[in-house]
Design a protein around this motif. Structure first.
Motif, PDB file in Angstrom:
ATOM      1  N   ILE B 119       0.845  -1.201   0.000  1.00 18.33           N
ATOM      2  CA  ILE B 119       0.000   0.000   0.000  1.00 18.33           C
ATOM      3  C   ILE B 119       0.876   1.245   0.000  1.00 18.33           C
ATOM      4  CG2 ILE B 119      -1.653   1.331   1.367  1.00 18.33           C
ATOM      5  CD1 ILE B 119      -2.778  -1.346   2.365  1.00 18.33           C
ATOM      6  N   SER B 120       1.867   1.228   0.877  1.00 16.81           N
ATOM      7  CA  SER B 120       2.749   2.383   1.021  1.00 16.81           C
ATOM      8  C   SER B 120       3.536   2.643  -0.271  1.00 16.81           C
ATOM      9  CB  SER B 120       3.709   2.106   2.182  1.00 16.81           C
ATOM     10  OG  SER B 120       4.030   3.271   2.845  1.00 16.81           O
ATOM     11  N   GLY B 121       4.076   1.565  -0.843  1.00 21.71           N
ATOM     12  CA  GLY B 121       4.903   1.719  -2.032  1.00 21.71           C
ATOM     13  C   GLY B 121       4.127   2.216  -3.242  1.00 21.71           C
ATOM     14  N   THR B 131       1.764   8.028   6.927  1.00 19.72           N
ATOM     15  CA  THR B 131       1.296   7.484   8.200  1.00 19.72           C
ATOM     16  C   THR B 131       1.978   6.150   8.499  1.00 19.72           C
ATOM     17  OG1 THR B 131      -0.827   8.445   7.584  1.00 19.72           O
ATOM     18  CG2 THR B 131      -0.792   7.018   9.516  1.00 19.72           C
ATOM     19  N   LEU B 132       1.956   5.252   7.523  1.00 26.25           N
ATOM     20  CA  LEU B 132       2.563   3.938   7.732  1.00 26.25           C
ATOM     21  C   LEU B 132       4.065   4.060   7.983  1.00 26.25           C
ATOM     22  CD1 LEU B 132       0.673   1.838   5.035  1.00 26.25           C
ATOM     23  CD2 LEU B 132       0.565   1.535   7.504  1.00 26.25           C
ATOM     24  N   LEU B 137       8.688   3.794  11.724  1.00 30.63           N
ATOM     25  CA  LEU B 137       9.819   4.431  12.404  1.00 30.63           C
ATOM     26  C   LEU B 137       9.650   4.358  13.912  1.00 30.63           C
ATOM     27  CD1 LEU B 137      10.410   7.571  10.171  1.00 30.63           C
ATOM     28  CD2 LEU B 137      11.964   5.670  10.508  1.00 30.63           C
ATOM     29  N   LEU B 138       8.421   4.578  14.355  1.00 33.76           N
ATOM     30  CA  LEU B 138       8.123   4.552  15.784  1.00 33.76           C
ATOM     31  C   LEU B 138       8.399   3.161  16.354  1.00 33.76           C
ATOM     32  CD1 LEU B 138       7.078   6.982  17.351  1.00 33.76           C
ATOM     33  CD2 LEU B 138       4.844   5.902  17.404  1.00 33.76           C
ATOM     34  N   LEU B 139       8.005   2.130  15.592  1.00 35.27           N
ATOM     35  CA  LEU B 139       8.228   0.755  16.047  1.00 35.27           C
ATOM     36  C   LEU B 139       9.716   0.428  16.119  1.00 35.27           C
ATOM     37  CD1 LEU B 139       5.445  -1.292  14.249  1.00 35.27           C
ATOM     38  CD2 LEU B 139       5.806  -1.080  16.701  1.00 35.27           C
ATOM     39  N   ARG B 195       8.114  -1.440   0.748  1.00 37.23           N
ATOM     40  CA  ARG B 195       7.769  -0.137   0.192  1.00 37.23           C
ATOM     41  C   ARG B 195       8.827   0.320  -0.813  1.00 37.23           C
ATOM     42  NH1 ARG B 195       9.551   5.010   1.657  1.00 37.23           N
ATOM     43  NH2 ARG B 195       8.079   6.669   1.162  1.00 37.23           N
ATOM     44  N   THR B 196      10.082   0.279  -0.400  1.00 36.77           N
ATOM     45  CA  THR B 196      11.165   0.703  -1.283  1.00 36.77           C
ATOM     46  C   THR B 196      11.183  -0.138  -2.553  1.00 36.77           C
ATOM     47  OG1 THR B 196      12.409   1.084   0.738  1.00 36.77           O
ATOM     48  CG2 THR B 196      13.615   1.245  -1.322  1.00 36.77           C
TER      49      THR B 196
END
Lengths: 318, 309, 325
Positions: B119-121, B131-132, B137-139, B195-196
């Motif tokens: 979804i992000s990619g 958001t994702l 990053l938070l995780l 994503r990348t």
């Protein structure tokens, strides 16, 4: 086939020429003067300052560094002074974050804890980058069987996870000092830098301008220093920045497992572990050091991300 | 393909030898006297010391000791632990629990990580992507044990839907929350990697050609973007199984799960070096084996490798 | 000729031969970059009539590929059409939603991309990638699609097509990959084929062969070709109509011969001057253009085994022995 009738059926087959004044002809080798050429680093810097992720993470890092250097600016309490008669106090004017089960001032410990984490993160990053950078550069530059041996050694250290390796050493050494923690993290945390450095050196080495400077008679060490290293350094910086955050997390994990810094050290990892038995009674013991640690690590990882994007021209265009 | 597997197996051998040697030396010789490492904190009689010397071949050269030790590992004859039970029995009893935990974590990180990453990619730069990305990053920035405490605090204390401590012989359901916690950081890495990879493949020439053929967007994504992007992701997930078993030491400690990690932790606190070395060796073997499985999967996914000699 | 037989496509019966198949009017394409918007194409206009070959000639960065890619909305993500119109069979398709433009892709507008190395998906068998085209455009399904795929590969001049269809792209040479891509681009019998520098990544010897083959095929199928190339000589040889682009603009366009013999714009003159086999002003009728004309005549003479069908004929049979209706 119908193509027989072609192309004579084209109704408007006239010869058309664009007005010359609208389409002036430029010299064959005319330089494009509409955009100023910049070096990779200048271009990266230019796009960095406009990237909110970079600006926010850089400001956060500056703040964390300031706290680590001058924690006494933010709190007047002594982080090592535990007074059981004031244990488990809710946040109040005297103790803005409350006090811990041992009667420590949580706010003081949160601010003073920054120093430990930053020192460990920074020096472990420095150590691992030096080890990994050197091994990777040598393996990539020399190549052949030398590369094979160094790569296998890298694999060996890669196969022993950071925390596990540190645990084994720590068990034998007992409680570790700040510098042994740094040494252990460096010794077990250099592999990804080595792999990236090796890859970067190999790809730079095969580039035409490096080949040509060797052809022009430049000696090997000077080629290494002048061309290969500066170009390979960008991905290493990115990895090192992210590693710094990872080392801070690893130190906290060691403290949590009781094999890190001594119990009387002021560190976020130790404080968060201590909060384990107080989840019900004093959640702020968990909250403040966790948030401080997460924000610090987050800002370094975000910085790494932003620098990576800035140094990757492909990513920038998209 | 057989050549390929054979070569990978051969490459594994020096890595296995090197890794066990390092662990062996570190556990027995960092503080000088290996007897100290074997005996732990308790004072021992000369008779016991002599028995230990024989059992661990301490009279031999250190390299010979290590080779004999390897032999005992490969024949599952690891001796008796401090508590009088054979080390191998203790490991075999704890292993299934940790394996379950690691499997839950791998499933969590694969399913959620890949879906979120795709979804992000595909929506790079959009709100959902940002958001994702922030979530991941938070995780990553949160140590696993903090995540575990938070999970205990929220799901155990506040919502009361999950026990704080798991206890003996945990069921799959009881391991669900710890499994999510264990897989949390890896989920973030899988998300970022997918994503990348997706964003990069999406701009590949052959994807444009596939679009030009008249395929639906879904067809292009599933047939031409997804499969090509998943190779690095699969590599990571496979190698992660080994890393997760090592990482279980933290999760098991947080939730009091009687697995490999707890065994490792208790042997650390009691200074039981033979147990530590055995466990770390086991984890290194699992790590290497899962890497091998990844290599084979890689061959299945990428025809260019399958046919290369 | 390696081709055995060719099915006439939908291009066999255009509604109106006097109406352009493709019309681009004042097209403007803008790319968003980190340095702000950049106009990749400005006020480009051209027409392609059914069955003819039009070549866009220009240096790299002149906007020729961008213009062509804009037709089926295949621009890179940061590129958008910011002005002008694209009409296909008289229908405005400039800002058609994704769903509707997808209907055009494949069976109306086909693509033969530039670099055969990077345009086949390395993960799938070549045959399945062609089959996919047939299925997506509803041409054939299942085993029929399989059979058709082999025929298409044969038609594109690939020997041992049955085995080749089962292979992966990395087992193909560059020329073979390009033939597979041609088979793919023509699989659903589009009315217009966009051929983006179809041979510039290949060896010169292979180039000629493949271009000849592409010519023959499109000729027989009655497919109009929009040929993108930086090579004026090649363009003149293959196309009836030339469009010269320079710095994102069309600077000159006209019938191939006329443009070569009487170039008006200084850039066209420079292009002709730079052509290796011809000093400036030496584009006499004896050179490349007539060569192409004679070749075209030769090609248009049908092979004995392949009797000509009337333009309206629509045959679904493909076998060697298919009788003319």
């Amino acid at each position: 086939m119908p193509s027989d009738a072609l192309p004579t059926r084209r109704p408007r087959s006239e010869h058309w020429v664009a007005p010359l004044d609208e389409t002036p002809l430029q010299a064959v080798d005319a330089a494009d003067t509409t955009s100023t050429p910049r070096s990779l680093w200048a271009e990266a810097g230019h796009s960095l300052v406009r990237n909110p992720v970079f600006v926010i993470s850089a400001l956060l890092i500056l703040f964390v560094l300031f706290v680590a250097a001058f924690p006494q600016v933010f709190t007047s309490q002594d982080p090592r002074y535990g007074n059981l008669s004031i244990a488990n106090q809710p946040p109040g004017s005297e103790h803005p974050f409350g006090t811990s089960r041992q009667g420590y001032d949580i706010m003081a410990r949160t601010f003073w804890g920054a120093r430990t984490s930053v020192i460990i993160g920074f020096f472990a990053m420095l150590g691992s980058t030096l080890i990994g950078g050197m091994i990777g550069a040598l393996a990539g530059y020399v190549g052949g069987w030398f590369d094979e041996v160094l790569s296998r050694i890298t694999d060996v250290f890669f196969a022993v996870p950071l925390v596990l390796g540190a645990i084994v050493v720590a068990t034998r050494l007992g409680e570790m000092s700040l510098w042994t923690v740094i040494a252990v993290l460096s010794v077990f945390g250099w592999t990804n830098v080595a792999r990236i450095m090796r890859g970067a050196v190999i790809s730079t080495k095969s580039q035409d301008y490096v080949t040509s400077s060797i052809a022009l008679g430049a000696s090997s060490p000077s080629v290494l220093l002048r061309h290969v290293i500066p170009n390979a350094i960008a991905p290493v910086i990115v990895t090192a920045t992210v590693n710094l955050g990872v080392f801070i997390v690893a130190e906290a994990t060691l403290s949590f497992l009781g094999v890190g810094l001594p119990a009387n050290a002021v560190s976020w990892g130790g404080d968060i572990s201590a909060a384990r038995d107080a989840l019900r009674t004093q959640p702020s013991m968990l909250f403040y050091p966790s948030v401080a640690l997460a924000v610090t690590v987050l800002s370094f990882i975000m910085l790494g991300d932003a620098v990576r994007d800035a140094l990757d021209p492909k990513a920038r265009k998209r | 393909m057989i050549w390929y597997i054979g070569r990978r197996l051969l490459q594994m051998i020096p890595v296995f030898l090197g890794a066990t040697l390092i662990v062996y030396l570190m556990a027995f010789y960092t503080s000088g006297d290996p007897i100290l490492a074997l005996a732990g904190d308790k004072p021992i009689s000369p008779a016991v010391e002599q028995q230990l010397r024989e059992q661990y071949n301490l009279d031999q050269h250190v390299l010979v000791q290590w080779l004999l030790y390897l032999k005992s590992v490969l024949t599952f004859d690891l001796g008796v632990g401090f508590n009088g039970r054979p080390i191998w029995d203790q490991i075999a009893a704890a292993f299934p629990t940790t394996m379950r935990l690691a499997i839950i974590a791998v499933v969590v990180e694969s399913i959620f990580g890949i879906i979120a990453g795709v979804i992000s990619g595909l929506r790079k730069g959009k709100l959902i992507d940002t958001t994702l990305l922030m979530l991941s990053l938070l995780l990553i920035a949160t140590p696993t044990f903090v995540l575990g405490f938070l999970a205990q605090f929220v799901f155990g204390l506040q919502l009361g839907i999950s026990p704080i401590n798991v206890g003996r012989d945990p069921s799959w359901v009881n391991l669900l929350l710890p499994g999510f916690v264990l897989g949390g950081v890896s989920f973030a890495y899988v998300l970022r990697l997918t994503r990348t990879s997706i964003a990069e493949t999406a701009t590949a020439d052959h994807v444009r050609t596939a679009t030009a053929k008249g395929l639906t967007r879904g067809g292009v994504v599933s047939r031409h973007i997804l499969r090509n992007s998943l190779i690095p992701v699969v590599t990571f997930i496979g190698a992660d199984l080994g890393a997760l078993m090592g990482g279980a030491i933290v999760t098991e400690r947080v939730f009091n799960i009687p697995g490999i990690g707890t065994l490792l932790f208790s042997s650390i606190t009691s200074g039981e070096a033979p147990m530590i070395v055995s466990l770390v060796t086991l984890l290194v073997i699992i790590f290497l084996l899962s890497n091998l499985v990844v290599d084979l999967l890689y061959g299945l996914l990428d025809p260019r490798i399958r046919y290369a000699k | 000729m390696t081709t055995t037989s060719v099915t006439p496509g939908s291009a066999g019966a255009p509604a109106n031969r006097d109406q352009p198949l493709l019309e681009i009017r004042d097209l403007e394409i803008t790319f968003t970059t980190s340095n702000g918007p950049v106009k990749g194409v400005r006020s480009a206009s051209l027409e392609v009539y059914p069955g003819e070959t039009v070549a866009i000639v220009g240096e790299s960065g002149s906007g020729k590929s961008t213009t062509a890619m804009a037709i089926a909305h295949l621009l890179a993500k940061n590129g958008t059409i910011t002005g002008g119109q694209i009409l296909f069979e008289g229908r405005e398709i400039t800002h058609l939603p994704e769903k509707e433009i997808r209907v055009l892709r494949g069976d109306q507008v086909g693509l033969v991309p530039q670099d055969p190395m990077s345009n086949l998906n390395p993960m799938w068998r070549v045959g399945s990638q062609i089959q996919e085209t047939l299925q997506a455009n509803g041409v054939a399904k299942g085993s029929a699609a399989k059979t058709r795929t082999v025929q298409l590969l044969e038609e594109a001049g690939l020997g041992d097509a049955e085995r080749r269809a089962q292979q992966y792209p990395h087992e193909f040479s560059g020329g073979m990959k390009q033939r597979a891509l041609i088979a793919m681009g023509l699989a659903a019998r589009p009315k217009l084929l966009v051929a983006d520098e179809p041979t510039s990544a290949l060896d010169v010897t292979v180039q000629q062969q493949i271009l000849d083959h592409l010519d023959t095929l499109t000729e027989e199928l009655g497919v109009a070709v929009l040929l993108i190339t930086h090579d004026l000589g090649l363009a003149a040889e293959r196309a009836q109509h030339l469009v010269v682009m320079y710095k994102g603009r069309v600077v000159e366009s006209g019938p191939a011969l006329q443009l070569l013999q009487n170039p008006q714009h200084p850039y066209t003159k420079r292009l002709i001057g730079a052509a290796p086999h011809s000093p400036p002003g030496d584009w006499s009728p004896g050179r490349s253009a007539p060569r192409s004309a004679s070749r075209r005549r030769r090609l248009r003479t049908p092979p004995p085994m392949h009797p000509r069908r009337p333009p309206s004929a629509r045959s679904s049979a493909t076998g060697r022995s298919t009788p003319a209706p």
